[in-house]
Write a protein that holds these residues in place. Structure first.
Motif, PDB file in Angstrom:
ATOM      1  N   VAL A 127       3.431   6.861   2.066  1.00  0.00           N
ATOM      2  CA  VAL A 127       2.214   6.913   1.253  1.00  0.00           C
ATOM      3  C   VAL A 127       1.842   5.488   0.833  1.00  0.00           C
ATOM      4  O   VAL A 127       2.675   4.583   0.846  1.00  0.00           O
ATOM      5  CB  VAL A 127       2.357   7.806   0.002  1.00  0.00           C
ATOM      6  CG1 VAL A 127       2.528   9.265   0.390  1.00  0.00           C
ATOM      7  CG2 VAL A 127       3.507   7.333  -0.878  1.00  0.00           C
ATOM      8  N   ILE A 128       0.566   5.305   0.459  1.00  0.00           N
ATOM      9  CA  ILE A 128       0.066   3.983   0.065  1.00  0.00           C
ATOM     10  C   ILE A 128      -0.729   4.125  -1.231  1.00  0.00           C
ATOM     11  O   ILE A 128      -1.967   4.071  -1.239  1.00  0.00           O
ATOM     12  CB  ILE A 128      -0.810   3.365   1.163  1.00  0.00           C
ATOM     13  CG1 ILE A 128      -0.136   3.477   2.534  1.00  0.00           C
ATOM     14  CG2 ILE A 128      -1.105   1.893   0.855  1.00  0.00           C
ATOM     15  CD1 ILE A 128      -1.002   2.985   3.676  1.00  0.00           C
ATOM     16  N   PRO A 129      -0.076   4.336  -2.354  1.00  0.00           N
ATOM     17  CA  PRO A 129      -0.810   4.513  -3.609  1.00  0.00           C
ATOM     18  C   PRO A 129      -1.352   3.192  -4.162  1.00  0.00           C
ATOM     19  O   PRO A 129      -0.726   2.136  -4.023  1.00  0.00           O
ATOM     20  CB  PRO A 129       0.247   5.096  -4.555  1.00  0.00           C
ATOM     21  CG  PRO A 129       1.535   4.569  -4.025  1.00  0.00           C
ATOM     22  CD  PRO A 129       1.373   4.480  -2.540  1.00  0.00           C
ATOM     23  N   GLN A 188       7.669   6.732 -11.497  1.00  0.00           N
ATOM     24  CA  GLN A 188       6.694   7.280 -10.564  1.00  0.00           C
ATOM     25  C   GLN A 188       7.151   7.149  -9.111  1.00  0.00           C
ATOM     26  O   GLN A 188       6.902   8.030  -8.287  1.00  0.00           O
ATOM     27  CB  GLN A 188       5.342   6.606 -10.784  1.00  0.00           C
ATOM     28  CG  GLN A 188       4.717   6.964 -12.132  1.00  0.00           C
ATOM     29  CD  GLN A 188       3.589   6.035 -12.538  1.00  0.00           C
ATOM     30  OE1 GLN A 188       2.634   5.832 -11.800  1.00  0.00           O
ATOM     31  NE2 GLN A 188       3.722   5.448 -13.727  1.00  0.00           N
ATOM     32  N   CYS A 189       7.841   6.046  -8.783  1.00  0.00           N
ATOM     33  CA  CYS A 189       8.404   5.902  -7.441  1.00  0.00           C
ATOM     34  C   CYS A 189       9.431   6.996  -7.159  1.00  0.00           C
ATOM     35  O   CYS A 189       9.452   7.581  -6.063  1.00  0.00           O
ATOM     36  CB  CYS A 189       9.053   4.529  -7.283  1.00  0.00           C
ATOM     37  SG  CYS A 189       7.910   3.144  -7.197  1.00  0.00           S
ATOM     38  N   VAL A 201       4.321   2.102   0.348  1.00  0.00           N
ATOM     39  CA  VAL A 201       3.596   0.835   0.424  1.00  0.00           C
ATOM     40  C   VAL A 201       2.772   0.701  -0.856  1.00  0.00           C
ATOM     41  O   VAL A 201       1.970   1.577  -1.176  1.00  0.00           O
ATOM     42  CB  VAL A 201       2.665   0.781   1.653  1.00  0.00           C
ATOM     43  CG1 VAL A 201       1.899  -0.538   1.677  1.00  0.00           C
ATOM     44  CG2 VAL A 201       3.467   0.963   2.935  1.00  0.00           C
ATOM     45  N   PHE A 202       2.967  -0.389  -1.579  1.00  0.00           N
ATOM     46  CA  PHE A 202       2.234  -0.613  -2.818  1.00  0.00           C
ATOM     47  C   PHE A 202       0.906  -1.299  -2.494  1.00  0.00           C
ATOM     48  O   PHE A 202       0.891  -2.381  -1.902  1.00  0.00           O
ATOM     49  CB  PHE A 202       3.055  -1.469  -3.778  1.00  0.00           C
ATOM     50  CG  PHE A 202       4.363  -0.849  -4.188  1.00  0.00           C
ATOM     51  CD1 PHE A 202       4.414   0.032  -5.254  1.00  0.00           C
ATOM     52  CD2 PHE A 202       5.533  -1.123  -3.494  1.00  0.00           C
ATOM     53  CE1 PHE A 202       5.613   0.615  -5.641  1.00  0.00           C
ATOM     54  CE2 PHE A 202       6.737  -0.545  -3.857  1.00  0.00           C
ATOM     55  CZ  PHE A 202       6.778   0.328  -4.935  1.00  0.00           C
ATOM     56  N   ASP A 203      -0.189  -0.678  -2.899  1.00  0.00           N
ATOM     57  CA  ASP A 203      -1.531  -1.184  -2.601  1.00  0.00           C
ATOM     58  C   ASP A 203      -2.073  -1.926  -3.828  1.00  0.00           C
ATOM     59  O   ASP A 203      -2.429  -1.307  -4.829  1.00  0.00           O
ATOM     60  CB  ASP A 203      -2.444  -0.016  -2.233  1.00  0.00           C
ATOM     61  CG  ASP A 203      -3.843  -0.457  -1.838  1.00  0.00           C
ATOM     62  OD1 ASP A 203      -4.155  -1.652  -1.954  1.00  0.00           O
ATOM     63  OD2 ASP A 203      -4.639   0.412  -1.418  1.00  0.00           O
ATOM     64  N   PHE A 204      -2.147  -3.254  -3.734  1.00  0.00           N
ATOM     65  CA  PHE A 204      -2.619  -4.080  -4.846  1.00  0.00           C
ATOM     66  C   PHE A 204      -4.062  -4.548  -4.666  1.00  0.00           C
ATOM     67  O   PHE A 204      -4.493  -5.480  -5.352  1.00  0.00           O
ATOM     68  CB  PHE A 204      -1.710  -5.311  -5.008  1.00  0.00           C
ATOM     69  CG  PHE A 204      -0.324  -4.996  -5.488  1.00  0.00           C
ATOM     70  CD1 PHE A 204      -0.126  -4.422  -6.727  1.00  0.00           C
ATOM     71  CD2 PHE A 204       0.780  -5.271  -4.690  1.00  0.00           C
ATOM     72  CE1 PHE A 204       1.165  -4.135  -7.179  1.00  0.00           C
ATOM     73  CE2 PHE A 204       2.066  -4.991  -5.129  1.00  0.00           C
ATOM     74  CZ  PHE A 204       2.259  -4.419  -6.378  1.00  0.00           C
ATOM     75  N   ARG A 205      -4.813  -3.919  -3.782  1.00  0.00           N
ATOM     76  CA  ARG A 205      -6.162  -4.417  -3.507  1.00  0.00           C
ATOM     77  C   ARG A 205      -7.073  -4.352  -4.729  1.00  0.00           C
ATOM     78  O   ARG A 205      -7.974  -5.187  -4.875  1.00  0.00           O
ATOM     79  CB  ARG A 205      -6.793  -3.636  -2.351  1.00  0.00           C
ATOM     80  CG  ARG A 205      -6.227  -4.015  -0.995  1.00  0.00           C
ATOM     81  CD  ARG A 205      -6.786  -3.155   0.100  1.00  0.00           C
ATOM     82  NE  ARG A 205      -6.388  -1.759  -0.048  1.00  0.00           N
ATOM     83  CZ  ARG A 205      -6.822  -0.780   0.733  1.00  0.00           C
ATOM     84  NH1 ARG A 205      -7.710  -1.036   1.692  1.00  0.00           N
ATOM     85  NH2 ARG A 205      -6.390   0.464   0.552  1.00  0.00           N
ATOM     86  N   LEU A 206      -6.874  -3.379  -5.614  1.00  0.00           N
ATOM     87  CA  LEU A 206      -7.726  -3.279  -6.791  1.00  0.00           C
ATOM     88  C   LEU A 206      -7.255  -4.193  -7.919  1.00  0.00           C
ATOM     89  O   LEU A 206      -7.932  -4.314  -8.946  1.00  0.00           O
ATOM     90  CB  LEU A 206      -7.785  -1.830  -7.292  1.00  0.00           C
ATOM     91  CG  LEU A 206      -8.428  -0.819  -6.330  1.00  0.00           C
ATOM     92  CD1 LEU A 206      -8.552   0.538  -7.014  1.00  0.00           C
ATOM     93  CD2 LEU A 206      -9.786  -1.291  -5.845  1.00  0.00           C
TER      94      LEU A 206
END
Length: 234
Positions: A127-129, A188-189, A201-206
């Motif tokens: 997952v990519i939250p 949460q992980c 996968v950690f999504d830091f785009r925001l």
């Protein structure tokens, strides 16, 4: 190519006009994914490969060098029930990207049911939250467009809805959004792991302006504790 170091994900796409632009309008897109996977598996392991099933037509194709670690793992990317069924039947992994916790649990059940039907093991689940780490939950949330995520979640027609019937609160975004202090992130992980997730996968785009800071916090305060908990649990 070194097989264990690379994972290749495929999705069926969203927009018909993109496929029409390359002459594939009207072709069932999930079948395109499966055909591409079958072609790659052959061409990674054989020489002089020929394929004559529409829409693909080629003869005597060989690539060198081939992956030295064996065929590259192929993952099906999507959030629909069908994506989970196809992943369980044909693929090495399933990657929905962002997905709500309720939907994730439902899809993992589908993976298990389908894999058992075909005598296979459950594929790897990734997952990519969206991720935001802060000194408090409020601090973390201040850098995230929560309303945008709620709107996006409500437009995901194949998702399992909350009890209220729609995504209305940040709590409803569990799985879609990881946020808060390092302690919150660890919790949460582990919840995602308990739901069946293997790769996260950690999504830091925001929250990109604080990308390096958050990577450091992950490496020092989150990942060691997550891996320790998982190892202790067996």
């Amino acid at each position: 190519f070194f097989g264990p170091r690379i994972v290749l994900g495929f999705g069926a796409g969203n927009f018909d006009h993109e496929f029409e632009a390359v002459g594939l309008g009207g072709v069932p897109r999930p079948q395109l994914v499966l055909d591409n996977m079958a072609i790659m598996r052959k061409i990674w392991t054989e020489r002089d490969v020929t394929w004559k099933e529409p829409p693909f037509d080629f003869s005597n194709a060989t690539i060198e060098p081939r992956p030295v670690g064996g065929p590259i793992p192929l993952w099906y990317c999507g959030t629909t029930p069908r994506s989970a069924r196809l992943a369980a039947e044909h693929c090495d992994g399933w990657l929905p990207g962002r997905i709500s916790m309720g939907t994730l649990r439902a899809r993992v059940a589908t993976l298990d049911e389908t894999a058992e039907k075909f005598g296979r093991s459950r594929p790897t689940v990734g997952v990519i939250p969206t991720t935001s780490i802060g000194t408090t939950r409020e601090d973390a949330l201040s850098r995230v467009n929560v309303e945008g995520l709620l709107q996006w979640a409500n437009q995901s027609r194949f998702w399992t809805k909350p009890a209220s019937g729609s995504f209305e609160t940040v709590e409803d975004l569990e799985g879609v959004l990881i946020h808060g202090t390092p302690d919150d992130i660890v919790e949460q992980c582990l919840s995602l792991h308990d739901a069946g997730v293997n790769d996260l996968v950690f999504d830091f785009r925001l929250t990109f302006p604080r990308w390096e800071e958050q990577i450091q916090v992950l490496g020092e305060q989150v990942l060691p504790r997550v891996t320790s908990h998982i190892a202790a649990a067996g």
